[in-house]
Design a protein around this motif. Structure first.
Motif, PDB file in Angstrom:
ATOM      1  N   PRO A   1       0.754  -1.149   0.084  1.00 11.61           N
ATOM      2  CA  PRO A   1       0.046   0.088   0.062  1.00 11.61           C
ATOM      3  C   PRO A   1       0.909   0.952   0.046  1.00 11.61           C
ATOM      4  O   PRO A   1       1.787   1.335   0.972  1.00 11.61           O
ATOM      5  CB  PRO A   1      -0.742   0.036   1.341  1.00 11.61           C
ATOM      6  N   SER A   2       0.717   2.207  -0.642  1.00  8.25           N
ATOM      7  CA  SER A   2       1.464   3.637  -0.908  1.00  8.25           C
ATOM      8  C   SER A   2       0.536   4.704  -0.923  1.00  8.25           C
ATOM      9  O   SER A   2      -0.694   4.628  -1.532  1.00  8.25           O
ATOM     10  CB  SER A   2       2.264   3.393  -2.081  1.00  8.25           C
ATOM     11  N   HIS A   3       1.066   5.823  -0.537  1.00 13.61           N
ATOM     12  CA  HIS A   3       0.112   7.029  -0.770  1.00 13.61           C
ATOM     13  C   HIS A   3       1.117   8.260  -0.884  1.00 13.61           C
ATOM     14  O   HIS A   3       2.221   8.248  -0.364  1.00 13.61           O
ATOM     15  CB  HIS A   3      -0.407   7.045   0.778  1.00 13.61           C
ATOM     16  N   VAL A   4       0.632   9.174  -1.559  1.00 10.63           N
ATOM     17  CA  VAL A   4       1.392  10.384  -1.682  1.00 10.63           C
ATOM     18  C   VAL A   4       0.703  11.592  -0.901  1.00 10.63           C
ATOM     19  O   VAL A   4      -0.134  11.925  -1.025  1.00 10.63           O
ATOM     20  CB  VAL A   4       1.684  10.775  -3.458  1.00 10.63           C
ATOM     21  N   ARG A   5       1.765  12.292  -0.053  1.00  7.89           N
ATOM     22  CA  ARG A   5       1.521  13.342   0.754  1.00  7.89           C
ATOM     23  C   ARG A   5       2.499  14.190   1.027  1.00  7.89           C
ATOM     24  O   ARG A   5       3.788  13.607   1.410  1.00  7.89           O
ATOM     25  CB  ARG A   5       0.603  12.977   2.214  1.00  7.89           C
ATOM     26  N   TYR A   6       2.619  15.621   1.219  1.00 10.23           N
ATOM     27  CA  TYR A   6       3.838  16.275   1.505  1.00 10.23           C
ATOM     28  C   TYR A   6       4.747  16.159   0.400  1.00 10.23           C
ATOM     29  O   TYR A   6       5.777  16.365   0.833  1.00 10.23           O
ATOM     30  CB  TYR A   6       4.211  15.972   2.648  1.00 10.23           C
ATOM     31  N   GLY A   7       4.448  15.748  -1.054  1.00  4.91           N
ATOM     32  CA  GLY A   7       5.415  15.558  -1.866  1.00  4.91           C
ATOM     33  C   GLY A   7       6.231  14.280  -1.761  1.00  4.91           C
ATOM     34  O   GLY A   7       7.413  14.176  -2.162  1.00  4.91           O
ATOM     35  N   LEU A   8       5.597  13.251  -0.855  1.00  7.16           N
ATOM     36  CA  LEU A   8       6.500  12.178  -0.428  1.00  7.16           C
ATOM     37  C   LEU A   8       5.716  10.996  -0.782  1.00  7.16           C
ATOM     38  O   LEU A   8       4.771  10.977  -0.307  1.00  7.16           O
ATOM     39  CB  LEU A   8       6.889  12.146   1.053  1.00  7.16           C
ATOM     40  N   VAL A   9       6.512   9.859  -1.225  1.00  9.32           N
ATOM     41  CA  VAL A   9       5.763   8.735  -1.344  1.00  9.32           C
ATOM     42  C   VAL A   9       5.942   7.948  -0.129  1.00  9.32           C
ATOM     43  O   VAL A   9       7.217   7.547   0.416  1.00  9.32           O
ATOM     44  CB  VAL A   9       6.617   7.936  -2.396  1.00  9.32           C
ATOM     45  N   TRP A  10       4.953   7.591   0.447  1.00  8.53           N
ATOM     46  CA  TRP A  10       4.799   6.802   1.716  1.00  8.53           C
ATOM     47  C   TRP A  10       4.410   5.330   1.467  1.00  8.53           C
ATOM     48  O   TRP A  10       3.724   5.031   0.595  1.00  8.53           O
ATOM     49  CB  TRP A  10       3.810   7.226   2.520  1.00  8.53           C
ATOM     50  N   VAL A  11       4.981   4.551   2.113  1.00 14.07           N
ATOM     51  CA  VAL A  11       4.778   2.920   1.892  1.00 14.07           C
ATOM     52  C   VAL A  11       4.292   2.293   3.210  1.00 14.07           C
ATOM     53  O   VAL A  11       5.001   2.555   4.411  1.00 14.07           O
ATOM     54  CB  VAL A  11       5.958   2.173   1.383  1.00 14.07           C
ATOM     55  N   TRP A  12       3.121   1.598   3.491  1.00 15.26           N
ATOM     56  CA  TRP A  12       2.953   1.051   4.525  1.00 15.26           C
ATOM     57  C   TRP A  12       3.472  -0.424   4.758  1.00 15.26           C
ATOM     58  O   TRP A  12       3.404  -1.178   3.673  1.00 15.26           O
ATOM     59  CB  TRP A  12       1.316   0.507   4.454  1.00 15.26           C
ATOM     60  N   TYR A  13       4.382  -0.347   5.790  1.00 12.93           N
ATOM     61  CA  TYR A  13       4.984  -1.717   6.140  1.00 12.93           C
ATOM     62  C   TYR A  13       4.380  -2.351   7.447  1.00 12.93           C
ATOM     63  O   TYR A  13       4.345  -1.915   8.248  1.00 12.93           O
ATOM     64  CB  TYR A  13       6.411  -1.370   6.543  1.00 12.93           C
ATOM     65  N   GLY A  14       3.818  -3.628   6.940  1.00 11.52           N
ATOM     66  CA  GLY A  14       2.992  -4.183   7.864  1.00 11.52           C
ATOM     67  C   GLY A  14       1.786  -4.942   7.350  1.00 11.52           C
ATOM     68  O   GLY A  14       1.651  -5.293   5.978  1.00 11.52           O
ATOM     69  N   ASP A  15       0.997  -5.199   8.181  1.00  9.60           N
ATOM     70  CA  ASP A  15      -0.568  -5.896   7.737  1.00  9.60           C
ATOM     71  C   ASP A  15      -1.219  -4.987   6.692  1.00  9.60           C
ATOM     72  O   ASP A  15      -1.695  -3.838   7.281  1.00  9.60           O
ATOM     73  CB  ASP A  15      -1.202  -6.297   9.128  1.00  9.60           C
ATOM     74  N   PRO A  16      -1.512  -5.234   5.531  1.00 13.93           N
ATOM     75  CA  PRO A  16      -2.156  -4.368   4.636  1.00 13.93           C
ATOM     76  C   PRO A  16      -3.700  -4.121   5.197  1.00 13.93           C
ATOM     77  O   PRO A  16      -4.084  -3.000   5.144  1.00 13.93           O
ATOM     78  CB  PRO A  16      -2.216  -5.483   3.267  1.00 13.93           C
TER      79      PRO A  16
END
Ligand code: FES
Ligand SMILES: [Fe+2]
Length: 381
Positions: A128-143
């Motif tokens: 799972p990923s998301h873009v906020r504050y001009g940054l690419v965030w990735v969720w590490y853990g239980d989807p």
């Protein structure tokens, strides 16, 4: 709590019980958290390689412009897909051309011949990923636990835009050491003394507070001599005060670091994610917001690059001393200025213990104070 009170507490209190041997940076990477991997602006028409917790991942953009984060290892013969290309909205391996869509399904295998359909069980790991504050965030853990409300608040960056100034750096050291470097800014006066500190020092008041997830350090320092390299920018004031805040999201090592200089009343705010690539490597694709004249905004980023190199010189030699096994009484010796770093160790250790027992939850009130409020209140004060 004042520095004097801290001194008394540190000499007898619980902080003294926090042993270095209990703290081995680089041993654990927390789950169920958003890690910022890279800048959104860095993901163009080629796949980008990153690493999180020793897992290579590839970041790319599908046909709709959406960011995709996947395992950077082809299902066929494990060639990094980041060496491939984006073709027809899919990620294509450079070796035999297997292609994957944004959900990870292998949609094309050239050797099967035209019109053939790959096995539906050939599915690449997708995060799972998301873009906020001009940054690419990735969720590490239980989807199943993915929740974008858990992304850190960064009050000095616009949620839907890239930061005015973005840079990257890598430290050959564990993430925890990079975090502690930012929670104890008294090192600015020595390690960075010529650029941003004052080896002569001045009045100091360092405070810390913490929740189960967030440690906040504030440092008010007064009656200082502006560093020689910067005094001309500030108009050669005889005295200078500054207020600093480091706010650390303990789960991931993401740090917000702000400094206000008075005079001239300018401010530098940095988002510094200490993203753990591995036990001995930390990556920061970081963002800056600087107030002050345009030329100061131009000068500070290269100065900050020198500051980061100075930090790296220390962190990379400090790291092996923390990665080896400690003897039972081989403990770090600490002073009051270390209280925020010690608090960080304590909060992190509790968090890791909870995670190892299977408790991944965020507790009520975990965010603590709004960083914007901390900064605003201190500026007014
Ligand atoms: S290794 Fe990727 S297609 Fe063969
Ligand atoms: Fe530093």
């Amino acid at each position: 709590m004042t520095l004097q009170e801290k001194r008394e507490v540190a000499s007898v209190g619980s902080n003294a019980a926090l042993a270095a041997r209990d703290h081995r940076p680089g041993d654990y990477v927390c789950r169920n958290a958003w890690y910022s991997l890279c800048h959104d602006s860095a993901v163009k028409n080629k796949p980008l390689a990153r690493t999180l917790d020793e897992k290579p991942v590839v970041v790319w953009r599908d046909r709709t412009g959406k960011i995709v984060v996947q395992d950077d290892s082809c299902l066929h013969r494990r060639v990094p897909l980041s060496l491939g290309k984006i073709a027809d909205g899919t990620l294509q391996c450079p070796y035999h051309g297997w292609s994957y869509d944004s959900r990870g399904s292998c949609v094309k295998i050239p050797s099967l011949g035209p019109g053939s359909t790959p096995n539906s069980r050939f599915v690449l790991g997708t995060y799972p990923s998301h873009v906020r504050y001009g940054l690419v965030w990735v969720w590490y853990g239980d989807p199943a636990a993915t929740d974008t409300d858990l992304i850190p608040d960064i009050p000095f960056l616009h949620p839907n835009r890239s930061a005015p100034c973005e840079r990257q750096l890598v430290y050959e050291a564990a993430s925890e050491l990079a975090v502690e470097n930012l929670l104890d800014l008294t090192h600015l006066d020595i390690l960075h003394g010529r650029i941003i500190g004052d080896p002569g020092g001045g009045f100091e008041n360092i405070e810390e507070s913490a929740t189960d997830e967030v440690v906040t350090m504030t440092r008010l320092s007064k009656d200082r001599k502006p560093p020689a390299s910067q005094a001309p920018f500030y108009g050669f004031p005889k005295q200078q005060d500054f207020f600093q805040m480091t706010l650390t999201y303990v789960r991931t090592g993401a740090c917000l670091v702000s400094t206000f200089f008075t005079p001239p009343g300018w401010n530098i705010s940095l988002y510094l994610p200490c993203t753990p690539e591995g036990p001995n490597r930390t990556r920061m694709d970081y963002s800056m917001a600087i107030t002050g004249p345009w030329w100061y905004q131009k000068i500070f980023p290269p100065l900050n690059r020198i500051i980061a190199m100075q930090d790296h010189r220390v962190l990379r030699v400090q790291n092996p001393n923390y990665r080896r096994k400690f003897d039972a009484d081989d403990r770090d010796k600490s002073v009051p200025a270390d209280a925020p770093g010690l608090r960080y160790r304590q909060v992190r250790r509790a968090l890791i213990q909870r995670q190892m027992a299977g408790d991944m939850a965020y507790r009520d009130g975990w965010r603590g104070k709004d960083p914007a409020e901390v900064l605003h209140a201190k500026r007014l004060g």
